[in-house]
Structures are given as structure tokens and as C-alpha cells.
Design a protein around this motif. Structure first.
Motif, PDB file in Angstrom:
ATOM      1  N   GLY A  18       0.809  -1.213   0.000  1.00  0.00           N
ATOM      2  CA  GLY A  18       0.000   0.000   0.000  1.00  0.00           C
ATOM      3  C   GLY A  18       0.842   1.262   0.000  1.00  0.00           C
ATOM      4  O   GLY A  18       0.548   2.224  -0.716  1.00  0.00           O
ATOM      5  N   GLU A  19       1.915   1.252   0.787  1.00  0.00           N
ATOM      6  CA  GLU A  19       2.821   2.404   0.830  1.00  0.00           C
ATOM      7  C   GLU A  19       3.488   2.626  -0.526  1.00  0.00           C
ATOM      8  O   GLU A  19       3.612   3.765  -0.989  1.00  0.00           O
ATOM      9  CB  GLU A  19       3.883   2.201   1.913  1.00  0.00           C
ATOM     10  N   LEU A  20       3.916   1.537  -1.143  1.00  0.00           N
ATOM     11  CA  LEU A  20       4.560   1.649  -2.456  1.00  0.00           C
ATOM     12  C   LEU A  20       3.576   2.158  -3.503  1.00  0.00           C
ATOM     13  O   LEU A  20       3.934   2.989  -4.346  1.00  0.00           O
ATOM     14  CB  LEU A  20       5.143   0.300  -2.890  1.00  0.00           C
ATOM     15  N   GLN A  21       2.345   1.681  -3.457  1.00  0.00           N
ATOM     16  CA  GLN A  21       1.336   2.141  -4.409  1.00  0.00           C
ATOM     17  C   GLN A  21       1.068   3.634  -4.244  1.00  0.00           C
ATOM     18  O   GLN A  21       0.942   4.358  -5.234  1.00  0.00           O
ATOM     19  CB  GLN A  21       0.043   1.340  -4.243  1.00  0.00           C
ATOM     20  N   LEU A  22       0.995   4.090  -2.996  1.00  0.00           N
ATOM     21  CA  LEU A  22       0.776   5.519  -2.745  1.00  0.00           C
ATOM     22  C   LEU A  22       1.950   6.354  -3.248  1.00  0.00           C
ATOM     23  O   LEU A  22       1.761   7.411  -3.856  1.00  0.00           O
ATOM     24  CB  LEU A  22       0.554   5.771  -1.250  1.00  0.00           C
ATOM     25  N   GLU A  23       3.160   5.877  -2.990  1.00  0.00           N
ATOM     26  CA  GLU A  23       4.344   6.611  -3.433  1.00  0.00           C
ATOM     27  C   GLU A  23       4.440   6.638  -4.952  1.00  0.00           C
ATOM     28  O   GLU A  23       4.783   7.664  -5.547  1.00  0.00           O
ATOM     29  CB  GLU A  23       5.604   5.983  -2.833  1.00  0.00           C
ATOM     30  N   LEU A  24       4.097   5.528  -5.589  1.00  0.00           N
ATOM     31  CA  LEU A  24       4.103   5.462  -7.043  1.00  0.00           C
ATOM     32  C   LEU A  24       3.071   6.421  -7.626  1.00  0.00           C
ATOM     33  O   LEU A  24       3.356   7.165  -8.577  1.00  0.00           O
ATOM     34  CB  LEU A  24       3.827   4.024  -7.485  1.00  0.00           C
ATOM     35  N   ARG A 131       6.621  -4.851  -7.477  1.00  0.00           N
ATOM     36  CA  ARG A 131       6.518  -6.197  -8.062  1.00  0.00           C
ATOM     37  C   ARG A 131       7.155  -7.237  -7.125  1.00  0.00           C
ATOM     38  O   ARG A 131       6.586  -8.295  -6.895  1.00  0.00           O
ATOM     39  CB  ARG A 131       7.162  -6.228  -9.431  1.00  0.00           C
ATOM     40  N   GLU A 132       8.318  -6.912  -6.581  1.00  0.00           N
ATOM     41  CA  GLU A 132       8.988  -7.836  -5.648  1.00  0.00           C
ATOM     42  C   GLU A 132       8.144  -8.049  -4.391  1.00  0.00           C
ATOM     43  O   GLU A 132       8.047  -9.174  -3.891  1.00  0.00           O
ATOM     44  CB  GLU A 132      10.380  -7.313  -5.273  1.00  0.00           C
ATOM     45  N   ALA A 133       7.530  -6.989  -3.901  1.00  0.00           N
ATOM     46  CA  ALA A 133       6.682  -7.113  -2.711  1.00  0.00           C
ATOM     47  C   ALA A 133       5.455  -7.976  -3.012  1.00  0.00           C
ATOM     48  O   ALA A 133       5.043  -8.792  -2.177  1.00  0.00           O
ATOM     49  CB  ALA A 133       6.259  -5.731  -2.219  1.00  0.00           C
ATOM     50  N   GLU A 134       4.881  -7.820  -4.197  1.00  0.00           N
ATOM     51  CA  GLU A 134       3.727  -8.635  -4.575  1.00  0.00           C
ATOM     52  C   GLU A 134       4.119 -10.102  -4.750  1.00  0.00           C
ATOM     53  O   GLU A 134       3.346 -10.998  -4.399  1.00  0.00           O
ATOM     54  CB  GLU A 134       3.086  -8.086  -5.845  1.00  0.00           C
ATOM     55  N   ILE A 135       5.307 -10.347  -5.280  1.00  0.00           N
ATOM     56  CA  ILE A 135       5.800 -11.726  -5.398  1.00  0.00           C
ATOM     57  C   ILE A 135       5.991 -12.330  -4.012  1.00  0.00           C
ATOM     58  O   ILE A 135       5.614 -13.476  -3.758  1.00  0.00           O
ATOM     59  CB  ILE A 135       7.105 -11.773  -6.232  1.00  0.00           C
ATOM     60  N   GLU A 136       6.543 -11.540  -3.101  1.00  0.00           N
ATOM     61  CA  GLU A 136       6.733 -12.001  -1.720  1.00  0.00           C
ATOM     62  C   GLU A 136       5.386 -12.282  -1.062  1.00  0.00           C
ATOM     63  O   GLU A 136       5.211 -13.289  -0.361  1.00  0.00           O
ATOM     64  CB  GLU A 136       7.518 -10.959  -0.918  1.00  0.00           C
ATOM     65  N   GLU A 137       4.416 -11.403  -1.301  1.00  0.00           N
ATOM     66  CA  GLU A 137       3.074 -11.602  -0.742  1.00  0.00           C
ATOM     67  C   GLU A 137       2.481 -12.924  -1.243  1.00  0.00           C
ATOM     68  O   GLU A 137       1.937 -13.706  -0.456  1.00  0.00           O
ATOM     69  CB  GLU A 137       2.156 -10.442  -1.132  1.00  0.00           C
ATOM     70  N   GLU A 138       2.595 -13.192  -2.529  1.00  0.00           N
ATOM     71  CA  GLU A 138       2.038 -14.427  -3.082  1.00  0.00           C
ATOM     72  C   GLU A 138       2.741 -15.651  -2.506  1.00  0.00           C
ATOM     73  O   GLU A 138       2.095 -16.668  -2.217  1.00  0.00           O
ATOM     74  CB  GLU A 138       2.123 -14.424  -4.608  1.00  0.00           C
ATOM     75  N   ALA A 139       4.042 -15.562  -2.299  1.00  0.00           N
ATOM     76  CA  ALA A 139       4.781 -16.676  -1.695  1.00  0.00           C
ATOM     77  C   ALA A 139       4.276 -16.934  -0.270  1.00  0.00           C
ATOM     78  O   ALA A 139       4.104 -18.097   0.136  1.00  0.00           O
ATOM     79  CB  ALA A 139       6.275 -16.390  -1.692  1.00  0.00           C
ATOM     80  N   LEU A 140       4.024 -15.857   0.483  1.00  0.00           N
ATOM     81  CA  LEU A 140       3.505 -16.008   1.848  1.00  0.00           C
ATOM     82  C   LEU A 140       2.109 -16.628   1.847  1.00  0.00           C
ATOM     83  O   LEU A 140       1.795 -17.478   2.687  1.00  0.00           O
ATOM     84  CB  LEU A 140       3.486 -14.654   2.559  1.00  0.00           C
ATOM     85  N   ILE A 141       1.276 -16.206   0.899  1.00  0.00           N
ATOM     86  CA  ILE A 141      -0.079 -16.768   0.810  1.00  0.00           C
ATOM     87  C   ILE A 141      -0.009 -18.249   0.448  1.00  0.00           C
ATOM     88  O   ILE A 141      -0.716 -19.080   1.030  1.00  0.00           O
ATOM     89  CB  ILE A 141      -0.930 -15.977  -0.215  1.00  0.00           C
ATOM     90  N   THR A 142       0.845 -18.586  -0.491  1.00  0.00           N
ATOM     91  CA  THR A 142       1.011 -19.987  -0.894  1.00  0.00           C
ATOM     92  C   THR A 142       1.482 -20.837   0.283  1.00  0.00           C
ATOM     93  O   THR A 142       0.972 -21.938   0.509  1.00  0.00           O
ATOM     94  CB  THR A 142       1.989 -20.099  -2.078  1.00  0.00           C
ATOM     95  N   GLN A 143       2.445 -20.316   1.061  1.00  0.00           N
ATOM     96  CA  GLN A 143       2.923 -21.033   2.253  1.00  0.00           C
ATOM     97  C   GLN A 143       1.796 -21.225   3.259  1.00  0.00           C
ATOM     98  O   GLN A 143       1.661 -22.297   3.864  1.00  0.00           O
ATOM     99  CB  GLN A 143       4.078 -20.281   2.922  1.00  0.00           C
TER     100      GLN A 143
END
Length: 166
Positions: A18-24, A131-143
């Protein structure tokens, strides 16, 4: 009934997303630099010059008949779409119009954004970090799913990341 939960690690990465999206978004909406404003002025001058249709004016001026009218295009109501004085000035004096607008931009007290190169670099870096944060998020959800937890995905999550199509 299926129970959903949000592990703390997922909540933390979502906060960062969310922070990255706001900054972008802030970078994309930041005021233009003077150079970017001048580029925008150039594009605006070209667009208005194209609307002036000076060839129609010239054709009208060089025909012998003074009663002939210029055949302007018409809108949906049948009214002619005539160029404005600004359109004509842009068409007939584009260099002068550009100089005047650049002078106006330079003399104004508007907020100046970062230089175009700096803005592009920052947007590129933020996009990569997001993109890296979203990839990390998906990895956490998968785990979490492997562990038996059901976790909602964000509605704006990138489908390519979810499907593993990096």
C-alpha cells in the motif's frame, strides 16, 4: 463455512504494498518540471495547429469568388467547427507561441516536480520494488495455504504473479 485469516507477515507485506502504491501514485501525479511542461506545450501547440486547418483558410483566400464560404466540418448539431484564435495562432506562429508559453512557464510560480529523468527512474524503481513485494506476498499466501490457512488475495493483485507467470 470456510474460515479465512491473514497471517501477520501477509498483513505487513500488504502494508508495504500500500505504501509503495501511494508513493508510485504520488510520483505519477507530481507537478511537471519546466522541461516537461514545455514538452506538453509543444504537443498542445501541434494539436491546436492541426485543428486550425489553414489549408481551408488559404483556399478561401485565394479563390476569386468573395461569396464562397469556407467549408468547415460540422458537429452533430450541424454547427460549423471553426478554429479559435488560439488554434490559428498555433498554426500560423508555432515558434512564437512556443517561446511565449516557455516564457510563461518559466515565469510562473507553480510547483516544480522532479526532472523527467529523475521521475522516470523513481517510477521504475518503485514499480520494481512493488513487483517484488507482490511476489513475496504471493509466496507467503502460498505457504499459508500449504499450512492449511485460507488467505484472501487483494482484489488488485497481479494475476500474472498469482498464476506464477512471471
Amino acid at each position: 463455512m470456510i474460515m479465512f485469516s491473514t497471517p501477520q507477515a501477509v498483513a505487513d507485506i500488504r502494508q508495504r504494498i500500500g505504501e509503495l502504491q501511494l508513493e508510485l501514485d504520488a510520483q505519477r501525479r507530481a507537478p511537471l518540471s519546466d522541461d516537461e511542461a514545455a514538452e506538453k506545450a509543444t504537443a498542445m501547440i501541434a494539436a491546436h495547429a492541426a485543428g486550425a486547418q489553414t489549408d481551408r483558410i488559404l483556399s478561401h483566400l485565394i479563390h476569386a469568388s468573395t461569396s464562397a464560404r469556407i467549408g468547415w466540418p460540422v458537429d452533430q448539431d450541424g454547427s460549423s467547427i471553426e478554429p479559435s484564435a488560439f488554434d490559428l495562432f498555433c498554426a500560423l506562429e508555432p515558434k512564437r507561441m512556443h517561446e511565449l508559453l516557455k516564457k510563461l512557464i518559466k515565469g510562473s510560480d507553480h510547483l516544480r516536480g522532479p526532472a523527467q529523468g529523475e521521475r522516470a527512474e523513481r517510477i521504475e524503481a518503485l514499480t520494481a520494488e512493488l513487483r517484488e513485494a507482490e511476489i513475496e506476498e504471493e509466496a507467503l499466501i502460498t505457504q499459508a495455504e500449504v499450512s492449511g490457512l485460507n488467505v484472501h488475495r487483494r482484489p488488485d493483485a497481479d494475476p500474472a504473479i498469482i498464476l506464477g507467470e512471471l
